[in-house]
Design a protein around this motif. Structure first.
Motif, PDB file in Angstrom:
ATOM      1  N   ILE A 108      -6.944  69.161  72.813  1.00 31.89           N
ATOM      2  CA  ILE A 108      -7.599  70.445  73.049  1.00 31.89           C
ATOM      3  C   ILE A 108      -8.150  70.939  71.718  1.00 31.89           C
ATOM      4  CG2 ILE A 108      -5.423  71.725  72.799  1.00 31.89           C
ATOM      5  CD1 ILE A 108      -6.504  73.650  74.982  1.00 31.89           C
ATOM      6  N   VAL A 109      -9.397  71.398  71.726  1.00 28.91           N
ATOM      7  CA  VAL A 109     -10.062  71.848  70.499  1.00 28.91           C
ATOM      8  C   VAL A 109     -10.624  73.243  70.724  1.00 28.91           C
ATOM      9  CG1 VAL A 109     -10.647  69.487  69.814  1.00 28.91           C
ATOM     10  CG2 VAL A 109     -12.301  70.826  71.136  1.00 28.91           C
ATOM     11  N   LEU A 110     -10.920  73.926  69.623  1.00 28.16           N
ATOM     12  CA  LEU A 110     -11.512  75.253  69.716  1.00 28.16           C
ATOM     13  C   LEU A 110     -12.218  75.581  68.413  1.00 28.16           C
ATOM     14  CD1 LEU A 110      -9.554  77.435  67.967  1.00 28.16           C
ATOM     15  CD2 LEU A 110      -8.004  76.836  69.834  1.00 28.16           C
ATOM     16  N   GLU A 111     -13.051  76.600  68.496  1.00 27.26           N
ATOM     17  CA  GLU A 111     -13.856  77.023  67.354  1.00 27.26           C
ATOM     18  C   GLU A 111     -13.684  78.524  67.165  1.00 27.26           C
ATOM     19  OE1 GLU A 111     -18.330  75.801  66.137  1.00 27.26           O
ATOM     20  OE2 GLU A 111     -18.174  77.039  67.947  1.00 27.26           O
ATOM     21  N   THR A 112     -13.523  78.960  65.905  1.00 27.06           N
ATOM     22  CA  THR A 112     -13.404  80.382  65.606  1.00 27.06           C
ATOM     23  C   THR A 112     -14.020  80.635  64.231  1.00 27.06           C
ATOM     24  OG1 THR A 112     -11.859  82.246  65.523  1.00 27.06           O
ATOM     25  CG2 THR A 112     -11.079  80.140  64.615  1.00 27.06           C
ATOM     26  N   GLY A 113     -13.749  81.796  63.651  1.00 33.02           N
ATOM     27  CA  GLY A 113     -14.374  82.117  62.371  1.00 33.02           C
ATOM     28  C   GLY A 113     -13.509  82.982  61.490  1.00 33.02           C
ATOM     29  N   ASP A 114     -13.961  83.151  60.250  1.00 34.17           N
ATOM     30  CA  ASP A 114     -13.150  83.843  59.253  1.00 34.17           C
ATOM     31  C   ASP A 114     -13.072  85.351  59.472  1.00 34.17           C
ATOM     32  OD1 ASP A 114     -15.735  84.486  58.580  1.00 34.17           O
ATOM     33  OD2 ASP A 114     -15.650  83.717  56.529  1.00 34.17           O
ATOM     34  N   GLN A 115     -13.882  85.885  60.368  1.00 34.96           N
ATOM     35  CA  GLN A 115     -13.792  87.310  60.675  1.00 34.96           C
ATOM     36  C   GLN A 115     -12.865  87.595  61.850  1.00 34.96           C
ATOM     37  OE1 GLN A 115     -15.255  89.577  58.545  1.00 34.96           O
ATOM     38  NE2 GLN A 115     -15.524  87.629  57.460  1.00 34.96           N
ATOM     39  N   TYR A 128      -1.561  74.535  66.061  1.00 35.18           N
ATOM     40  CA  TYR A 128      -2.887  73.924  65.997  1.00 35.18           C
ATOM     41  C   TYR A 128      -3.212  73.571  64.545  1.00 35.18           C
ATOM     42  CZ  TYR A 128      -4.099  74.843  70.856  1.00 35.18           C
ATOM     43  OH  TYR A 128      -4.142  74.823  72.226  1.00 35.18           O
ATOM     44  N   ASP A 129      -3.940  72.473  64.356  1.00 37.50           N
ATOM     45  CA  ASP A 129      -4.308  72.006  63.021  1.00 37.50           C
ATOM     46  C   ASP A 129      -5.811  72.142  62.805  1.00 37.50           C
ATOM     47  OD1 ASP A 129      -1.654  71.117  62.357  1.00 37.50           O
ATOM     48  OD2 ASP A 129      -1.994  69.382  63.646  1.00 37.50           O
ATOM     49  N   ARG A 130      -6.201  72.370  61.563  1.00 30.38           N
ATOM     50  CA  ARG A 130      -7.625  72.396  61.234  1.00 30.38           C
ATOM     51  C   ARG A 130      -8.227  71.017  61.488  1.00 30.38           C
ATOM     52  NH1 ARG A 130      -9.969  75.762  57.451  1.00 30.38           N
ATOM     53  NH2 ARG A 130     -11.841  74.546  57.903  1.00 30.38           N
ATOM     54  N   ILE A 131      -9.422  71.002  62.087  1.00 24.46           N
ATOM     55  CA  ILE A 131     -10.151  69.756  62.325  1.00 24.46           C
ATOM     56  C   ILE A 131     -11.559  69.910  61.787  1.00 24.46           C
ATOM     57  CG2 ILE A 131      -8.788  69.190  64.379  1.00 24.46           C
ATOM     58  CD1 ILE A 131     -11.177  70.155  66.079  1.00 24.46           C
ATOM     59  N   THR A 132     -12.298  68.821  61.772  1.00 28.74           N
ATOM     60  CA  THR A 132     -13.686  68.860  61.317  1.00 28.74           C
ATOM     61  C   THR A 132     -14.491  69.815  62.186  1.00 28.74           C
ATOM     62  OG1 THR A 132     -13.529  66.561  60.583  1.00 28.74           O
ATOM     63  CG2 THR A 132     -15.740  67.470  60.887  1.00 28.74           C
ATOM     64  N   ASN A 133     -15.277  70.656  61.534  1.00 27.98           N
ATOM     65  CA  ASN A 133     -16.086  71.612  62.283  1.00 27.98           C
ATOM     66  C   ASN A 133     -17.049  70.900  63.222  1.00 27.98           C
ATOM     67  OD1 ASN A 133     -14.804  73.690  61.002  1.00 27.98           O
ATOM     68  ND2 ASN A 133     -16.534  74.281  59.722  1.00 27.98           N
ATOM     69  N   TYR A 134     -17.323  71.510  64.351  1.00 28.46           N
ATOM     70  CA  TYR A 134     -18.189  70.898  65.351  1.00 28.46           C
ATOM     71  C   TYR A 134     -19.026  71.988  66.016  1.00 28.46           C
ATOM     72  CZ  TYR A 134     -14.991  72.817  68.848  1.00 28.46           C
ATOM     73  OH  TYR A 134     -14.258  73.677  69.628  1.00 28.46           O
ATOM     74  N   GLY A 135     -19.925  71.571  66.871  1.00 25.27           N
ATOM     75  CA  GLY A 135     -20.684  72.517  67.680  1.00 25.27           C
ATOM     76  C   GLY A 135     -21.825  73.158  66.922  1.00 25.27           C
ATOM     77  N   GLU A 136     -22.390  74.190  67.534  1.00 25.31           N
ATOM     78  CA  GLU A 136     -23.596  74.803  66.972  1.00 25.31           C
ATOM     79  C   GLU A 136     -23.343  75.549  65.667  1.00 25.31           C
ATOM     80  OE1 GLU A 136     -25.084  78.182  69.363  1.00 25.31           O
ATOM     81  OE2 GLU A 136     -23.360  77.791  70.671  1.00 25.31           O
ATOM     82  N   ASP A 139     -22.108  73.952  60.699  1.00 19.38           N
ATOM     83  CA  ASP A 139     -22.611  74.021  59.327  1.00 19.38           C
ATOM     84  C   ASP A 139     -22.631  75.446  58.794  1.00 19.38           C
ATOM     85  OD1 ASP A 139     -23.094  71.235  59.210  1.00 19.38           O
ATOM     86  OD2 ASP A 139     -24.982  71.499  60.305  1.00 19.38           O
ATOM     87  N   GLU A 140     -22.123  76.385  59.590  1.00 14.51           N
ATOM     88  CA  GLU A 140     -22.105  77.782  59.163  1.00 14.51           C
ATOM     89  C   GLU A 140     -20.875  78.055  58.312  1.00 14.51           C
ATOM     90  OE1 GLU A 140     -24.206  80.357  59.719  1.00 14.51           O
ATOM     91  OE2 GLU A 140     -25.652  79.065  60.764  1.00 14.51           O
TER      92      GLU A 140
END
Length: 325
Positions: A108-115, A128-136, A139-140
């Motif tokens: 299971i993966v997910l995306e979030t941000g520093d805010q 949960y562990d940090r993984i390589t960034n993905y998705g749209e 690169d942000e």
């Protein structure tokens, strides 16, 4: 305390929560033009959490379009601000993870941000562990992606000769396919069909597990998180052997042993229908009684389901309900 319900993809409560989430994210990140994604072509489940019938939390689970087969992505995890601090995020994530296991997911993966510091703290706190960034947003700057492996679930369908374990195991696979799960079926007896017999390896059990040890990682690599096996379990150590075969660095698999039974006369009729007259039929008639008595005495099964007077698929559906799959 919240009540979590599965809802339709276009559920009004879910859409309202997603809109609230998008508004909050736009404020946090200073990007008012964020586009709200409301359709998920590979949706597994959409969840809404209710507190006193008020919709207060949401989550969506879909097959990830960015990763290997078997990976699912958590989206739209949101709790209304006034309802935070009560464990609602963790509760709804737990339900989403249960759906991921049920779907045969391997990660299971997910995306979030520093805010979103609350989210970052939650994911790290629950493993949960940090993984390589993905998705749209990969690169942000400020994007954080997390992942967690899901151990394989293994169901061993046990039973004496003629009880119908292979037919029921195949029925389980069909039922899992109908619900969209990623699953595999192994007729382990087929791995034991060798001649001549090896006196040092009764029923070629050692040969079978040697083969399984090599085969099991291939199913994991291809993203099959549920594995259904038809095989007699006549040794108290077999559960640990199956766990070892399907275990890896993501943790011990869930191994369930479910036995199917049938009356002797029905077992004999099934044997007669598939075995020509001769020594193999005679052997099977004797062995079905001996093995049934042995399995009764060992009592190694998590559940026992009768497989008589109905289709194997119907037995499979009851079995799945009994084990909570």
């Amino acid at each position: 305390m919240i009540t979590i319900r599965e809802v339709a993809p276009d559920d009004a409560d879910a859409l309202a929560l997603w809109t609230d989430q998008q508004r909050e994210l736009a404020e946090r990140y200073g990007e008012p033009d964020l586009v709200l994604e409301t359709t998920f072509p590979t949706l597994i489940v959409s969840l809404v959490g209710y507190s006193d019938d008020e919709p207060v939390a949401s989550a969506v689970l879909r097959w990830s379009p960015y990763h290997e087969a078997g990976a699912v992505e958590l989206k739209r995890l949101y709790v209304k601000p006034e309802h935070r601090g009560h464990g609602h995020s963790r509760a709804i994530m737990g339900v989403a993870e249960s759906h991921a296991r049920r779907a045969g997911a391997t990660r299971i993966v997910l995306e979030t941000g520093d805010q979103q510091p609350e989210a970052l703290a939650l994911y790290e706190r629950i493993g949960y562990d940090r993984i390589t960034n993905y998705g749209e947003w990969k690169d942000e700057e400020g994007t954080f992606c997390y992942g967690r492996a899901i151990p394989t679930r293994v169901l061993i369908v046990n039973g004496t000769i003629g009880a119908g374990k292979t037919a029921v195991a195949s029925g389980v696979l069909d039922a899992l396919e109908d619900r969209g799960a990623r699953a595999a079926f192994l007729d382990a007896d087929a791995l034991c069909q060798t001649v001549p017999d090896d006196p040092s390896d009764p029923y070629h059990q050692g040969l079978m597990f040697a083969a399984i040890d090599r085969i099991a990682p291939l199913y994991r690599h291809r993203g099959y998180g549920c594995v259904v096996v038809a095989r007699v379990v006549e040794d108290a150590d077999d559960r640990a052997r199956w766990a070892k075969a399907f275990g890896d660095d993501v943790g011990a698999p869930e191994v369930v042993v479910a036995r199917v039974t049938a009356p002797l006369e029905e077992r004999r009729a099934r044997i007669d229908a598939r075995e020509p007259e001769g020594r193999w039929r005679d052997w099977a008639h004797a062995r079905t009684i001996e093995l049934d008595d042995s399995l009764d005495g060992l009592a190694l099964d998590d559940v026992v389901v009768e497989n008589a007077g109905r289709s194997a698929r119907e037995t499979a559906e009851e079995l799945l309900a009994e084990i909570g799959w």
